[in-house]
Design a protein around this motif. Structure first.
Motif, PDB file in Angstrom:
ATOM      1  N   ASN A  70       2.613   2.276  -5.481  1.00 52.84           N
ATOM      2  CA  ASN A  70       2.482   2.231  -4.028  1.00 52.84           C
ATOM      3  C   ASN A  70       2.314   0.766  -3.639  1.00 52.84           C
ATOM      4  N   LEU A  71       3.373   0.154  -3.099  1.00 53.78           N
ATOM      5  CA  LEU A  71       3.334  -1.274  -2.803  1.00 53.78           C
ATOM      6  C   LEU A  71       2.327  -1.581  -1.705  1.00 53.78           C
ATOM      7  N   LEU A  72       1.636  -2.698  -1.864  1.00 55.57           N
ATOM      8  CA  LEU A  72       0.586  -3.086  -0.928  1.00 55.57           C
ATOM      9  C   LEU A  72       1.018  -4.273  -0.085  1.00 55.57           C
ATOM     10  N   ASN A  73       0.512  -4.315   1.126  1.00 54.85           N
ATOM     11  CA  ASN A  73       0.740  -5.452   2.010  1.00 54.85           C
ATOM     12  C   ASN A  73      -0.580  -6.061   2.460  1.00 54.85           C
ATOM     13  N   GLY A  74      -1.617  -5.834   1.672  1.00 57.28           N
ATOM     14  CA  GLY A  74      -2.924  -6.359   2.013  1.00 57.28           C
ATOM     15  C   GLY A  74      -3.945  -5.999   0.960  1.00 57.28           C
ATOM     16  N   PRO A  75      -5.209  -6.314   1.198  1.00 58.59           N
ATOM     17  CA  PRO A  75      -6.252  -6.163   0.185  1.00 58.59           C
ATOM     18  C   PRO A  75      -6.798  -4.749   0.027  1.00 58.59           C
ATOM     19  N   PHE A  76      -6.360  -3.817   0.877  1.00 59.71           N
ATOM     20  CA  PHE A  76      -6.904  -2.465   0.834  1.00 59.71           C
ATOM     21  C   PHE A  76      -5.983  -1.540   0.044  1.00 59.71           C
ATOM     22  N   SER A  78      -3.766   1.634  -1.233  1.00 61.52           N
ATOM     23  CA  SER A  78      -2.662   2.187  -0.444  1.00 61.52           C
ATOM     24  C   SER A  78      -3.075   3.329   0.466  1.00 61.52           C
ATOM     25  N   GLY A  79      -4.090   4.098   0.100  1.00 55.43           N
ATOM     26  CA  GLY A  79      -4.506   5.225   0.926  1.00 55.43           C
ATOM     27  C   GLY A  79      -5.631   4.903   1.887  1.00 55.43           C
ATOM     28  N   SER A  80      -6.020   3.657   1.976  1.00 54.92           N
ATOM     29  CA  SER A  80      -7.153   3.287   2.818  1.00 54.92           C
ATOM     30  C   SER A  80      -6.818   3.439   4.300  1.00 54.92           C
ATOM     31  N   PRO A  81      -7.735   3.967   5.103  1.00 53.56           N
ATOM     32  CA  PRO A  81      -7.518   4.066   6.550  1.00 53.56           C
ATOM     33  C   PRO A  81      -7.503   2.702   7.225  1.00 53.56           C
ATOM     34  N   LEU A  82      -7.847   1.655   6.494  1.00 52.14           N
ATOM     35  CA  LEU A  82      -7.872   0.313   7.076  1.00 52.14           C
ATOM     36  C   LEU A  82      -6.522  -0.388   6.998  1.00 52.14           C
ATOM     37  N   ASN A  83      -5.539   0.253   6.365  1.00 55.87           N
ATOM     38  CA  ASN A  83      -4.199  -0.320   6.334  1.00 55.87           C
ATOM     39  C   ASN A  83      -3.532  -0.158   7.702  1.00 55.87           C
ATOM     40  N   SER A  84      -2.649  -1.080   8.013  1.00 58.18           N
ATOM     41  CA  SER A  84      -1.937  -1.027   9.282  1.00 58.18           C
ATOM     42  C   SER A  84      -0.472  -1.334   9.049  1.00 58.18           C
ATOM     43  N   SER A  85       0.404  -0.606   9.748  1.00 53.33           N
ATOM     44  CA  SER A  85       1.848  -0.825   9.615  1.00 53.33           C
ATOM     45  C   SER A  85       2.298  -2.086  10.334  1.00 53.33           C
ATOM     46  N   VAL A  87       0.906  -5.159  10.063  1.00 54.98           N
ATOM     47  CA  VAL A  87       0.492  -6.414   9.443  1.00 54.98           C
ATOM     48  C   VAL A  87       1.708  -7.206   8.971  1.00 54.98           C
ATOM     49  N   ASN A  88       1.489  -8.485   8.763  1.00 55.10           N
ATOM     50  CA  ASN A  88       2.519  -9.392   8.262  1.00 55.10           C
ATOM     51  C   ASN A  88       2.823  -9.037   6.810  1.00 55.10           C
ATOM     52  N   LYS A  89       3.992  -8.464   6.550  1.00 55.34           N
ATOM     53  CA  LYS A  89       4.292  -7.924   5.225  1.00 55.34           C
ATOM     54  C   LYS A  89       4.869  -8.984   4.288  1.00 55.34           C
ATOM     55  N   LEU A  90       4.640  -8.773   2.988  1.00 52.94           N
ATOM     56  CA  LEU A  90       5.218  -9.631   1.970  1.00 52.94           C
ATOM     57  C   LEU A  90       6.701  -9.308   1.836  1.00 52.94           C
ATOM     58  N   GLU A  91       7.511 -10.328   1.701  1.00 51.98           N
ATOM     59  CA  GLU A  91       8.953 -10.122   1.708  1.00 51.98           C
ATOM     60  C   GLU A  91       9.603 -10.868   0.554  1.00 51.98           C
ATOM     61  N   TYR A  92      10.462 -10.176  -0.213  1.00 46.80           N
ATOM     62  CA  TYR A  92      11.245 -10.821  -1.263  1.00 46.80           C
ATOM     63  C   TYR A  92      12.403 -11.550  -0.601  1.00 46.80           C
ATOM     64  N   ALA A 231      -9.665  -5.505  10.224  1.00 44.94           N
ATOM     65  CA  ALA A 231      -9.018  -5.384   8.915  1.00 44.94           C
ATOM     66  C   ALA A 231      -7.585  -5.898   8.994  1.00 44.94           C
ATOM     67  N   SER A 232      -6.902  -5.591  10.104  1.00 47.87           N
ATOM     68  CA  SER A 232      -5.532  -6.062  10.301  1.00 47.87           C
ATOM     69  C   SER A 232      -5.491  -7.590  10.408  1.00 47.87           C
ATOM     70  N   GLU A 233      -6.458  -8.168  11.141  1.00 51.70           N
ATOM     71  CA  GLU A 233      -6.492  -9.624  11.284  1.00 51.70           C
ATOM     72  C   GLU A 233      -6.810 -10.304   9.959  1.00 51.70           C
ATOM     73  N   ILE A 234      -7.701  -9.700   9.183  1.00 54.33           N
ATOM     74  CA  ILE A 234      -8.040 -10.245   7.861  1.00 54.33           C
ATOM     75  C   ILE A 234      -6.813 -10.212   6.955  1.00 54.33           C
ATOM     76  N   THR A 235      -6.092  -9.093   6.974  1.00 60.24           N
ATOM     77  CA  THR A 235      -4.894  -8.947   6.149  1.00 60.24           C
ATOM     78  C   THR A 235      -3.850  -9.985   6.535  1.00 60.24           C
ATOM     79  N   ASP A 236      -3.620 -10.170   7.831  1.00 62.19           N
ATOM     80  CA  ASP A 236      -2.643 -11.163   8.284  1.00 62.19           C
ATOM     81  C   ASP A 236      -3.025 -12.580   7.838  1.00 62.19           C
ATOM     82  N   HIS A 237      -4.315 -12.874   7.891  1.00 67.07           N
ATOM     83  CA  HIS A 237      -4.762 -14.203   7.462  1.00 67.07           C
ATOM     84  C   HIS A 237      -4.510 -14.389   5.961  1.00 67.07           C
ATOM     85  N   LEU A 238      -4.894 -13.397   5.161  1.00 60.39           N
ATOM     86  CA  LEU A 238      -4.722 -13.512   3.709  1.00 60.39           C
ATOM     87  C   LEU A 238      -3.251 -13.634   3.339  1.00 60.39           C
ATOM     88  N   ASN A 239      -2.377 -12.889   4.025  1.00 58.06           N
ATOM     89  CA  ASN A 239      -0.947 -12.953   3.731  1.00 58.06           C
ATOM     90  C   ASN A 239      -0.326 -14.265   4.214  1.00 58.06           C
TER      91      ASN A 239
END
Length: 290
Positions: A70-76, A78-85, A87-92, A231-239
């Motif tokens: 289950n690919l992740l786009n943040g620190p949470f 994959s099943g965490s309710p703190l994930n958001s669609s 967020v700034n996603k990692l891209e190949y 959580a979304s803002e934290i994820t965007d910052h980390l990414n």
């Protein structure tokens, strides 16, 4: 949360269950430049961002993890309710990676003997990846592909296997640049311990006042909408700053007796430790029938 994934018939004695886990696998970047005997290349944000564009997690998932990651786009997890669609996603994207590196002062990608080489002040860049001894074969295979992708791009990659993560020592030495790390995360886990400036498990050495303030606001939230927002803002910052490259959550597969219900019937487990990424092949190989 249990999903039956085998094609077991009604009379089959054993089936395979897939168990969602809270394990978060990531690449941890050694950012800290303090007390460093050599130049810390990954202290440069754009170089870290370039690496996140070089690694093709989708191809790794299908070629080495049987498509079960289950690919992740943040620190949470994959099943965490703190994930958001949103967020700034990692891209190949190899072109983005090349452009990022060529824009950094003193860094260039040059072609030598039909092979690209990433150089700093005219010298090839060597990066050391560490992994822990005892990883599952699928995880080791995935790390090998990550090495190959970085090598193909133009980095010199050195590989170390360690018996355990002695982070006290690793934080004081220059023996690694990238670490493959898997951590278990509960919904209530406080990831600030990993990424706040003074966090107990901030082994990368990353420090940013804005991120610390986000964690302070996150900790004061009393409602789910508030938690999700920060959580979304934290994820965007980390990414955006490529503090870590978040990879995937790997689910576990257990072979169980058809009568298995829950952890209270653990005597019904056929195997209670290993997980399988080819469950149907496992059934066929071992001829598990009624």
């Amino acid at each position: 949360p249990w999903l039956m994934i085998s094609q077991a018939g009604e009379n089959d004695a054993f089936v395979i269950n897939r168990i969602p886990t809270h394990n978060v696998s990531k690449l941890l970047f050694n950012i800290d430049k303090k007390d460093s005997d050599r130049f810390r290349h990954l202290g440069n944000r754009n170089l870290r961002r370039a690496i996140t564009h070089i690694i093709d997690r989708v191809s790794i998932s299908y070629s080495k993890l049987s498509g079960t990651a289950n690919l992740l786009n943040g620190p949470f997890w994959s099943g965490s309710p703190l994930n958001s669609s949103s967020v700034n996603k990692l891209e190949y994207n190899i072109t983005k990676a090349q452009n990022l590196i060529n824009k950094i002062d003193n860094y260039r990608i040059v072609n030598e003997k039909n092979k690209d080489v990433v150089k700093y002040k005219g010298e090839p860049i060597a990066l050391t990846i560490i992994r822990m001894k005892g990883l599952h074969k699928q995880e080791n295979d995935a790390i090998d592909v990550i090495k190959q992708q970085l090598d193909k791009f133009g980095f010199i990659i050195e590989d170390k296997t360690i018996s355990k993560f002695n982070w006290t020592n690793f934080k004081k030495t220059d023996s690694w640049d990238i670490a493959f790390e898997t951590t278990h995360q509960d919904i209530s886990s406080n990831i600030s311990l990993e990424y706040e400036t003074d966090g107990r498990y901030n082994y990368s050495g990353y420090s940013h006042t804005g991120l610390d303030e986000l964690f302070t606001a996150f900790a004061s939230c009393a409602t789910s909408p508030c938690l999700k927002e920060f959580a979304s803002e934290i994820t965007d910052h980390l990414n955006s700053n490529a503090v870590s490259m978040f990879l995937w959550t790997l689910d576990y597969y257990y072979v169980v007796n058809r009568n298995y219900l829950d952890y209270n019937t653990i005597d019904q487990w056929v195997n209670g430790y290993d997980f399988f990424t080819h469950p149907e092949k496992w059934l066929l190989k071992n001829k598990i029938t009624n």
